[in-house]
Design a protein around this motif. Structure first.
Motif, short mmCIF file in Angstrom:
data_model
loop_
_atom_site.label_atom_id
_atom_site.label_comp_id
_atom_site.label_asym_id
_atom_site.label_seq_id
_atom_site.Cartn_x
_atom_site.Cartn_y
_atom_site.Cartn_z
N GLY A 14 0.81 -1.21 0.00
CA GLY A 14 0.00 0.00 0.00
C GLY A 14 0.84 1.26 0.00
O GLY A 14 2.03 1.23 0.33
N ILE A 15 0.21 2.36 -0.39
CA ILE A 15 0.82 3.69 -0.39
C ILE A 15 -0.07 4.60 0.46
O ILE A 15 -1.29 4.61 0.29
N ASN A 16 0.54 5.34 1.37
CA ASN A 16 -0.20 6.28 2.20
C ASN A 16 -0.55 7.51 1.35
O ASN A 16 0.33 8.28 0.97
N ILE A 17 -1.84 7.69 1.06
CA ILE A 17 -2.28 8.80 0.20
C ILE A 17 -1.96 10.14 0.83
O ILE A 17 -1.61 11.10 0.14
N ARG A 18 -2.03 10.23 2.14
CA ARG A 18 -1.72 11.49 2.81
C ARG A 18 -0.26 11.90 2.66
O ARG A 18 0.08 13.07 2.81
#
Length: 166
Positions: A88-92
């Motif tokens: 996953g990638i942290n959108i924030r």
């Protein structure tokens, strides 16, 4: 033997030893066999991004890169996740900067984000407690400028580096 031939032989030997050292150090650090094509592609991308930064030397000297807002951040996060093979990638944490003039229609941007990889437990029945691995992802892409920010073309995203955060 002429000096120019000696120079080219020295350059070829230097590059050969450099590549051999890079491949062997990758093997020692990751304990995995190296993907030679990916390593060479990463080197070419890094060198080309350094050479591209020389084009905008005046804007780089007069001021730092300008931060821009990514409009399609969910699509960008999904593309980064797929290209880096992270969980996953942290959108924030998505951040985009550019040294190009934001008045132009198409610009090159640099993207940084924080990604993570979930723990994999072994099949031996042992319980292993480890923190989730986190990574810093650096990428480059082309984007269209809009009034509310930039729209990143996810097909042009190039991963420059994936670094584990300890």
């Amino acid at each position: 033997m002429p000096r120019i031939i000696k120079f080219f032989l020295f350059l070829i030997m230097f590059l050969a030893f450099f590549e051999a050292g890079l491949i062997s150090s990758y093997t020692l650090v990751t304990s995995k066999p190296p993907d030679i094509e990916k390593l060479i592609e990463m080197q070419i991308d890094t060198v080309s991004s350094l050479l591209d930064s020389g084009k905008n030397l005046t804007s780089t000297i007069t001021g730092g890169p300008e931060e821009v807002k990514i409009i399609n951040n969910a699509d960008v996060a999904d593309a980064l996740k797929a290209k880096t093979k992270l969980d996953g990638i942290n959108i924030r944490s998505l951040n985009a900067t550019t040294t190009h003039d934001t008045g132009l229609e198409n610009i090159e941007i640099n993207i940084t984000a924080t990604g993570y990889r979930e723990n994999q437990t072994g099949g031996t029945g042992q319980i292993v407690i480890r923190a989730t691995e986190q990574f810093t992802v650096t990428a480059a892409a082309r984007a269209e400028t809009r009034s509310s920010g930039v729209w990143v073309d996810v097909n042009t995203i190039r991963i420059l580096s994936v670094t584990r955060i300890y």
